[in-house]
Design an enzyme around this catalytic site. Sequence first.
Site, PDB file in Angstrom:
ATOM      1  N   ASP A  70       0.864  -1.188   0.000  1.00  0.00           N
ATOM      2  CA  ASP A  70       0.000   0.000   0.000  1.00  0.00           C
ATOM      3  C   ASP A  70       0.898   1.235   0.000  1.00  0.00           C
ATOM      4  O   ASP A  70       2.111   1.144   0.186  1.00  0.00           O
ATOM      5  CB  ASP A  70      -0.903   0.008   1.249  1.00  0.00           C
ATOM      6  CG  ASP A  70      -1.814   1.240   1.296  1.00  0.00           C
ATOM      7  OD1 ASP A  70      -2.473   1.536   0.281  1.00  0.00           O
ATOM      8  OD2 ASP A  70      -1.848   1.924   2.338  1.00  0.00           O
ATOM      9  N   SER A  71       0.258   2.397  -0.142  1.00  0.00           N
ATOM     10  CA  SER A  71       1.017   3.651  -0.111  1.00  0.00           C
ATOM     11  C   SER A  71       1.481   3.990   1.307  1.00  0.00           C
ATOM     12  O   SER A  71       2.344   4.849   1.477  1.00  0.00           O
ATOM     13  CB  SER A  71       0.136   4.796  -0.615  1.00  0.00           C
ATOM     14  OG  SER A  71      -0.963   4.963   0.254  1.00  0.00           O
TER      15      SER A  71
ATOM     16  N   CYS B  60      -4.495  -1.633  -1.817  1.00  0.00           N
ATOM     17  CA  CYS B  60      -4.608  -0.208  -2.109  1.00  0.00           C
ATOM     18  C   CYS B  60      -5.538  -0.083  -3.323  1.00  0.00           C
ATOM     19  O   CYS B  60      -5.287  -0.714  -4.364  1.00  0.00           O
ATOM     20  CB  CYS B  60      -3.217   0.319  -2.442  1.00  0.00           C
ATOM     21  SG  CYS B  60      -3.174   2.004  -3.065  1.00  0.00           S
TER      22      CYS B  60
ATOM     23  N   GLU C 208      -2.792   9.277   7.775  1.00  0.00           N
ATOM     24  CA  GLU C 208      -1.315   9.253   7.742  1.00  0.00           C
ATOM     25  C   GLU C 208      -0.728  10.206   8.794  1.00  0.00           C
ATOM     26  O   GLU C 208       0.322   9.931   9.365  1.00  0.00           O
ATOM     27  CB  GLU C 208      -0.792   9.622   6.346  1.00  0.00           C
ATOM     28  CG  GLU C 208      -0.996   8.543   5.285  1.00  0.00           C
ATOM     29  CD  GLU C 208      -0.114   7.300   5.456  1.00  0.00           C
ATOM     30  OE1 GLU C 208       1.054   7.434   5.824  1.00  0.00           O
ATOM     31  OE2 GLU C 208      -0.624   6.181   5.222  1.00  0.00           O
TER      32      GLU C 208
ATOM     33  N   CYS D 172     -11.016   3.035  -0.127  1.00  0.00           N
ATOM     34  CA  CYS D 172      -9.603   3.330   0.116  1.00  0.00           C
ATOM     35  C   CYS D 172      -9.285   2.600   1.405  1.00  0.00           C
ATOM     36  O   CYS D 172     -10.063   2.674   2.375  1.00  0.00           O
ATOM     37  CB  CYS D 172      -9.389   4.834   0.280  1.00  0.00           C
ATOM     38  SG  CYS D 172      -7.735   5.248   0.901  1.00  0.00           S
TER      39      CYS D 172
ATOM     40  N   HIS E  25      -7.332   3.091   3.693  1.00  0.00           N
ATOM     41  CA  HIS E  25      -7.121   3.912   4.891  1.00  0.00           C
ATOM     42  C   HIS E  25      -8.433   4.142   5.664  1.00  0.00           C
ATOM     43  O   HIS E  25      -8.422   4.356   6.868  1.00  0.00           O
ATOM     44  CB  HIS E  25      -6.572   5.300   4.510  1.00  0.00           C
ATOM     45  CG  HIS E  25      -5.109   5.326   4.186  1.00  0.00           C
ATOM     46  ND1 HIS E  25      -4.574   4.722   3.077  1.00  0.00           N
ATOM     47  CD2 HIS E  25      -4.065   5.897   4.851  1.00  0.00           C
ATOM     48  CE1 HIS E  25      -3.267   4.930   3.054  1.00  0.00           C
ATOM     49  NE2 HIS E  25      -2.930   5.643   4.118  1.00  0.00           N
TER      50      HIS E  25
HETATM   51  N1  DGL Z   1      -4.833   3.323   0.688  1.00  0.00           N
HETATM   52  C1  DGL Z   1      -4.827   3.660  -0.670  1.00  0.00           C
HETATM   53  C2  DGL Z   1      -6.082   3.321  -1.417  1.00  0.00           C
HETATM   54  O1  DGL Z   1      -6.742   2.377  -1.032  1.00  0.00           O
HETATM   55  C3  DGL Z   1      -4.130   4.907  -1.132  1.00  0.00           C
HETATM   56  C4  DGL Z   1      -4.391   6.175  -0.417  1.00  0.00           C
HETATM   57  C5  DGL Z   1      -3.411   7.243  -0.890  1.00  0.00           C
HETATM   58  O2  DGL Z   1      -2.213   7.024  -0.736  1.00  0.00           O
HETATM   59  O3  DGL Z   1      -3.861   8.279  -1.415  1.00  0.00           O
HETATM   60  O4  DGL Z   1      -6.413   3.920  -2.405  1.00  0.00           O
END
Ligand code: DGL
Length: 280
Positions: free
Chosen positions: A10-11, A73, A152, A184, A186
Amino acid sequence: MRDLPIGFLDSGFGGLTVVRQSLKQLPNESIIYIGDSARAPYGPRPLVEVKKYIKQLTHFLMNQGIKMLVIACNTGTAAALNELKDEIPIPVVGVIHAGSRSAIKMTENQRIGVICTQGTVESHLYQTVIQNKEKNVTVYEHAVPEFVKIVEEQRIQEPETMETIKQDLFPLKEHNIDTLVLGCTHYPLMRNEIQEVMGPDVTLIDSGAETISEVSALLDYFNLSRTSDDNDKNPATQTYFTTGNGEGFEKFTQILFNQPDLKVQEVEIVGDELVDNSNT
Ligand code: DGL
């Protein structure tokens, strides 16, 4: 092959919500995770750039040895899933298809909202996948980029956060949706706050959690599942890497998983390569 870990990427922190489900649903499986915090967020970046980063992370995980790859992600799934399926010799799973299937199952008024990053909106992959399966569903894709920053920067508990969530979700409330995909990885970390704003009549779908059910089925299909017996003889392991600050990532992960001894290793980005310096 069966004893190799499942790779997750993931990011940043988001994919940990998918790993959390893996630890719950597949406790006999080892995992390796990499979060690209040095280059997060991915959402505002062009999809070609995200694709390049996802391929670098994939290359790193492949070198560690994995039996299956989970692109934990949504933005990364939109950018790279199809190409990676053709390019690497192990099963690759993204997080968009499982979440879409689950949303179709849950909606009763055929109106589904998806909150996600700008990149995921631009790909329209949720809309495409959902409407390819059920064309009578209306899909409202809505970018809420601030939510990734809130996670984050670990600002979920701050007093202004609730106001931001209310403002950012307002357009979706107008659409009378009964199902909302957390598109997402997150966002499940803000699930309670999102549910409070949307109200009890809207069903939230955690794409990552749905994805682990797919991973479980695929492991069985390919004869790659580890059993409880395997785990007794050779206990499952967890390995975590970040391109960002190892200490901050470690603290976050320890708290999330309630594992005070959990370790996170830093990886360096050198040109197009990710280099693990921990053993040198
Ligand atoms: N967690 C990621 C997603 O599901 C990326 C969020 C990001 O880095 O902008 O898209």
